[in-house]
Design an enzyme around this catalytic site. Structure first.
Site, short mmCIF file in Angstrom:
data_model
loop_
_atom_site.label_atom_id
_atom_site.label_comp_id
_atom_site.label_asym_id
_atom_site.label_seq_id
_atom_site.Cartn_x
_atom_site.Cartn_y
_atom_site.Cartn_z
N LYS A 78 0.80 -1.22 0.00
CA LYS A 78 0.00 0.00 0.00
C LYS A 78 0.83 1.28 0.00
O LYS A 78 0.35 2.33 -0.45
CB LYS A 78 -0.96 0.01 1.19
CG LYS A 78 -2.05 -1.05 1.09
CD LYS A 78 -3.02 -0.97 2.25
CE LYS A 78 -4.10 -2.05 2.13
NZ LYS A 78 -5.11 -1.93 3.18
N ASP A 114 -9.71 2.81 2.14
CA ASP A 114 -9.67 2.20 3.46
C ASP A 114 -10.13 3.18 4.54
O ASP A 114 -10.79 2.78 5.51
CB ASP A 114 -8.24 1.74 3.80
CG ASP A 114 -7.86 0.44 3.12
OD1 ASP A 114 -8.76 -0.32 2.73
OD2 ASP A 114 -6.64 0.19 2.98
#
Length: 289
Positions: A78, A114
């Site tokens: 990420k 997220d």
């Protein structure tokens, strides 16, 4: 892209390690089918042959050349993925992590769904929970998003614990800059957060508890019944941490909520069409029936 203009099938995928049990492909594929354009969502597990020796940069290029609409990015890429992108959304830039990449007009745009995904899960699943002090375990790619989400959910004080103390301190500085209304600091160890300094809740934002990495990120014996415990891991859905917390009488929040809501936002970024959260949750839940 206006909703009525979407006619081509969805083609997307998930890049990560140890992701064979991910429910994300089914959520996206079923939502696309329901909306009438169908398509495919591929698991691109970097631990599996023939990708075990492939670089992230090469996987991104291959997906782009194959005509993918975009990719979801998970552990451990990420943060690493950012150097391979052309631009970042405001959310991704503030957080410093990307879990969704959209290929559009020859450019790679990084987003972070997220943050909203965890915040929405927290608001729905832990409504009314005490927000005076929370302990966040993990300051990596998921932790940076969850830290900001906790601040957005009204956590007054946030303690961040990571096995890399410098990384925890850096995330604390980052959240202080971006969310000045939240008191943030790095924690030396979970055992120190007991007695009068005990947090109202604990969030595991590490991969510990995944099928690939069994165990708990902290000693469950530290938990008390009046605390809440959240986990971002969702395979297995009932992690060892959540099972121990539930046994102690804690209110718990599984990783399913974040998984569903981040997917809802990612689907819209891939297709230009809103997704139905209830429908995507039903697809997620169908794995347990």
């Amino acid at each position: 892209m206006p909703e009525e203009t979407r006619v081509s099938p969805l083609l997307a995928g998930l890049i990560g390690r140890g992701i064979a049990l991910s429910r994300t492909p089914a959520m996206h594929a079923e939502e696309a089918r329901h909306q009438g354009f169908g398509g495919a969502y591929r698991i691109l597990d970097m631990d599996e042959p023939p990708r075990s020796g492939t670089r992230l940069a090469d996987m991104l290029r291959a997906a782009e050349l194959a005509g993918f609409d975009g990719l979801n990015i998970t552990y451990p890429f990420k943060i690493e993925v950012i150097e391979h992108l052309d631009a970042l959304s405001d959310n991704a830039r503030a957080v410093g992590a990307v879990n969704t990449v959209v290929f559009r007009d020859g450019r790679r745009i990084g987003h972070n769904t997220d943050l909203w995904g965890f915040a929405e899960s927290f608001r729905r699943g832990l409504a009314g929970a005490a927000t005076g002090h929370a302990l966040l375990i993990g300051a990596g790619g998921a932790g940076v998003a969850v830290a900001h989400a906790l601040a957005d959910c009204g956590i007054a004080r946030l303690s961040i614990l990571d096995r890399d103390a410098d990384r925890a301190a850096a995330l604390a500085d980052q959240v202080r800059r971006n969310r000045s209304g939240t008191r943030v600091g790095a924690a030396a160890d979970a055992g120190a957060l007991t007695g009068p300094d005990r947090p109202d809740g604990v969030v595991n934002a590490t991969p510990m508890g995944m099928a690939k990495l069994p165990g708990t990120a902290i000693d469950p014996a530290l938990l008390r019944a009046d605390q809440w415990v959240a986990d971002i891991v969702y395979f297995p859905l009932e992690t060892a941490l959540l099972a121990a917390a539930r046994a102690r009488g804690c209110r718990v929040l599984p990783g399913s909520g974040m998984a569903v809501f981040q997917a809802v936002r990612a689907f819209e970024l891939f297709t230009g069409r809103p997704a139905c959260p209830d429908r995507m949750k039903a697809t997620f839940d169908a794995f347990d029936t």
